[in-house]
Enzyme design. Sequence first.
Site, PDB file in Angstrom:
ATOM      1  N   CYS A  55       0.848  -1.187   0.000  1.00 54.55           N
ATOM      2  CA  CYS A  55       0.000   0.000   0.000  1.00 54.55           C
ATOM      3  C   CYS A  55       0.888   1.243   0.000  1.00 54.55           C
ATOM      4  O   CYS A  55       1.827   1.332   0.797  1.00 54.55           O
ATOM      5  CB  CYS A  55      -0.910   0.012   1.221  1.00 54.55           C
ATOM      6  SG  CYS A  55      -1.921   1.506   1.364  1.00 54.55           S
ATOM      7  N   CYS A  64      -0.864   5.645   7.247  1.00 49.35           N
ATOM      8  CA  CYS A  64      -2.253   5.277   7.538  1.00 49.35           C
ATOM      9  C   CYS A  64      -2.287   4.253   8.670  1.00 49.35           C
ATOM     10  O   CYS A  64      -1.455   3.353   8.738  1.00 49.35           O
ATOM     11  CB  CYS A  64      -2.881   4.687   6.276  1.00 49.35           C
ATOM     12  SG  CYS A  64      -4.457   3.852   6.533  1.00 49.35           S
ATOM     13  N   CYS A  85      -3.903  -0.644   8.912  1.00 47.28           N
ATOM     14  CA  CYS A  85      -3.357  -1.973   9.194  1.00 47.28           C
ATOM     15  C   CYS A  85      -1.884  -1.835   9.552  1.00 47.28           C
ATOM     16  O   CYS A  85      -1.241  -0.846   9.173  1.00 47.28           O
ATOM     17  CB  CYS A  85      -3.553  -2.935   8.023  1.00 47.28           C
ATOM     18  SG  CYS A  85      -3.027  -2.325   6.427  1.00 47.28           S
ATOM     19  N   CYS A 117      -7.876   1.486  -1.342  1.00 47.61           N
ATOM     20  CA  CYS A 117      -7.353   0.683  -0.229  1.00 47.61           C
ATOM     21  C   CYS A 117      -7.249  -0.768  -0.671  1.00 47.61           C
ATOM     22  O   CYS A 117      -8.263  -1.379  -1.013  1.00 47.61           O
ATOM     23  CB  CYS A 117      -8.261   0.803   0.999  1.00 47.61           C
ATOM     24  SG  CYS A 117      -7.765  -0.265   2.372  1.00 47.61           S
ATOM     25  N   GLN A 162     -20.168  -9.213   9.829  1.00 50.46           N
ATOM     26  CA  GLN A 162     -18.729  -9.483   9.900  1.00 50.46           C
ATOM     27  C   GLN A 162     -18.031  -8.925   8.661  1.00 50.46           C
ATOM     28  O   GLN A 162     -18.546  -9.013   7.550  1.00 50.46           O
ATOM     29  CB  GLN A 162     -18.483 -10.986  10.009  1.00 50.46           C
ATOM     30  CG  GLN A 162     -18.969 -11.606  11.303  1.00 50.46           C
ATOM     31  CD  GLN A 162     -18.026 -11.350  12.474  1.00 50.46           C
ATOM     32  OE1 GLN A 162     -17.012 -10.686  12.347  1.00 50.46           O
ATOM     33  NE2 GLN A 162     -18.371 -11.883  13.633  1.00 50.46           N
ATOM     34  N   TYR A 184     -26.118 -11.310  21.400  1.00 46.40           N
ATOM     35  CA  TYR A 184     -25.489 -10.322  20.511  1.00 46.40           C
ATOM     36  C   TYR A 184     -25.586 -10.806  19.060  1.00 46.40           C
ATOM     37  O   TYR A 184     -24.606 -10.931  18.337  1.00 46.40           O
ATOM     38  CB  TYR A 184     -24.029 -10.074  20.912  1.00 46.40           C
ATOM     39  CG  TYR A 184     -23.827  -9.901  22.395  1.00 46.40           C
ATOM     40  CD1 TYR A 184     -23.994  -8.646  22.986  1.00 46.40           C
ATOM     41  CD2 TYR A 184     -23.507 -10.970  23.218  1.00 46.40           C
ATOM     42  CE1 TYR A 184     -23.814  -8.478  24.358  1.00 46.40           C
ATOM     43  CE2 TYR A 184     -23.337 -10.818  24.580  1.00 46.40           C
ATOM     44  CZ  TYR A 184     -23.498  -9.577  25.156  1.00 46.40           C
ATOM     45  OH  TYR A 184     -23.336  -9.426  26.502  1.00 46.40           O
ATOM     46  N   GLU A 197     -30.603  -9.139  20.556  1.00 49.67           N
ATOM     47  CA  GLU A 197     -29.858  -8.046  19.922  1.00 49.67           C
ATOM     48  C   GLU A 197     -30.495  -6.721  20.304  1.00 49.67           C
ATOM     49  O   GLU A 197     -31.716  -6.579  20.280  1.00 49.67           O
ATOM     50  CB  GLU A 197     -29.869  -8.221  18.397  1.00 49.67           C
ATOM     51  CG  GLU A 197     -29.333  -7.049  17.610  1.00 49.67           C
ATOM     52  CD  GLU A 197     -27.893  -6.706  17.974  1.00 49.67           C
ATOM     53  OE1 GLU A 197     -27.615  -5.495  18.164  1.00 49.67           O
ATOM     54  OE2 GLU A 197     -27.050  -7.630  18.075  1.00 49.67           O
ATOM     55  N   ASP A 224     -21.230 -13.509  21.319  1.00 50.29           N
ATOM     56  CA  ASP A 224     -20.392 -12.779  20.369  1.00 50.29           C
ATOM     57  C   ASP A 224     -20.528 -11.282  20.667  1.00 50.29           C
ATOM     58  O   ASP A 224     -21.086 -10.519  19.884  1.00 50.29           O
ATOM     59  CB  ASP A 224     -20.818 -13.083  18.931  1.00 50.29           C
ATOM     60  CG  ASP A 224     -19.819 -12.536  17.907  1.00 50.29           C
ATOM     61  OD1 ASP A 224     -18.832 -11.905  18.328  1.00 50.29           O
ATOM     62  OD2 ASP A 224     -20.044 -12.724  16.698  1.00 50.29           O
ATOM     63  N   CYS A 226     -13.558 -10.691  19.197  1.00 54.01           N
ATOM     64  CA  CYS A 226     -12.463 -10.042  18.470  1.00 54.01           C
ATOM     65  C   CYS A 226     -11.500  -9.355  19.435  1.00 54.01           C
ATOM     66  O   CYS A 226     -10.570  -8.678  18.995  1.00 54.01           O
ATOM     67  CB  CYS A 226     -13.018  -9.029  17.474  1.00 54.01           C
ATOM     68  SG  CYS A 226     -13.872  -7.629  18.244  1.00 54.01           S
TER      69      CYS A 226
END
Length: 459
Positions: free
Chosen positions: A76, A82, A85, A165, A288, A317, A338, A386, A413
């Site tokens: 990139c 940036c 990532c 990107c 996701q 969730y 939810e 989750d 996550c």
Amino acid sequence: MVENSLQKNQIIRLSCERLGADLEGVCRHHGLTVFVPGILPGETCEARVLKTHASYAFAKIEQLHQPSPERRSPFCPVYGRCGGCGGQHMSYPLTLEAKRQQVFDGLTRIGGLPLAPDDVPPVLASDNPTHCRNKASLPVGGTAQNPVLGFYRRRSHDLIGLTDCPISLNDLSGVIASVEQWMREQGIAPYNERTHRGFLRHVVARSNRKGDMLAVLVATSDTLPAKDALVRLLARNIQGFKGLHISGNKAKGNVIFGPKSRKLYGEDAISETLLGLTFEITPLSFFQVNPDQTEVLYQTAIGFAAPSGEDTVVDAYAGAGTLSLCMAKRCKQVIGLEIVPQAVESAVRNAKNNGIGNAQFIQAAVEDALPKLVADGLHPDIVVLDPPRKGVEQAVIDALLAARPKRIIYVSCHVPTQARDIKLLTDGGYRFTACHPVDMFCYAGGVENVVCLERNEGV
């Protein structure tokens, strides 16, 4: 506790021991932890101290000695500036090993689990770690005459402009060019987070694997000036352009979306297929971000859950019901919980569109709904968690320990909060039986981890 004697701008020699949670190098200087983005394990550098704290410091590479064989050239053009990532300067397998180590460290140090290193298997890798993310939230800055769309520099609100990107599932150049041209031609001012003046805050692009895209503008009003001019630009520059939406957000915080969105042009949603089922992606619903790896994640979670045709499953969730509905054909019934109304509406439509009749969805906070359901006599066989990064509330832990499902599948996550909650559940009568990390966020620091907990005999 090691005393921090480092000074800002001091040049020090450092050797990297390992990679941290954001794939930054973790070094030691006279017992003090120093975080250095860009350095790899085994490398040595001269580094300039940028910021110091009582027990750690941040530094940047001034001169690198003898590059690691794992070092790669970033693909990139704005990588390193940036903050989107942090792993393009290393081989993809090295990012996976760093994430496996994150999971092992979290489960043992925070979760207190007596695991051997081999108890955390290798991270399930992506077949294509680039062009994989189906959502991009681009802050807007600059001026009406010279607008900028991009991502923030790491640990700052300095906006780095982008033209595209390479991590995005579909081409972002069309939406970026269209919005910037529209702002210049129409005199649309970007929102200024310091003065709280201006109009356009974010541009969110939502995509699917077919190449469809929704553009969602987040602004201080849900009325868009010169809408037709923007639609023409988007339709001309984006091959799969399907709709334009706007979400009004006048709040001063850093939450991106307002409470609702409004369609300005085109379709209400786009769709994605997961494990043979079709799901809608609406502007505000959670979905996701990596569809290929989402299928891997869901197969892993379903395999750990091992539902039978007689099992009742609670999906806490639940979002837009994606995992709930993938689970539904394997069990007696699924109850999804939810808090976001639009996500629940999507889940209900997804169930209907896929012909699934054994799933119901309740719009409520999990910490309110699950204790009430358990108090009213619900005893699910399997519970899937989750949650967002903050983990689950104590009321959820208490309800789970009262309901005593035979199996709890915890998808997260954010391993530190997952490990914290697992400790509470294992202290309450559950045992860790397996985990498997999945690389959802390729070349970024995060990792999705699936954990299976089973109720101890006689508890």
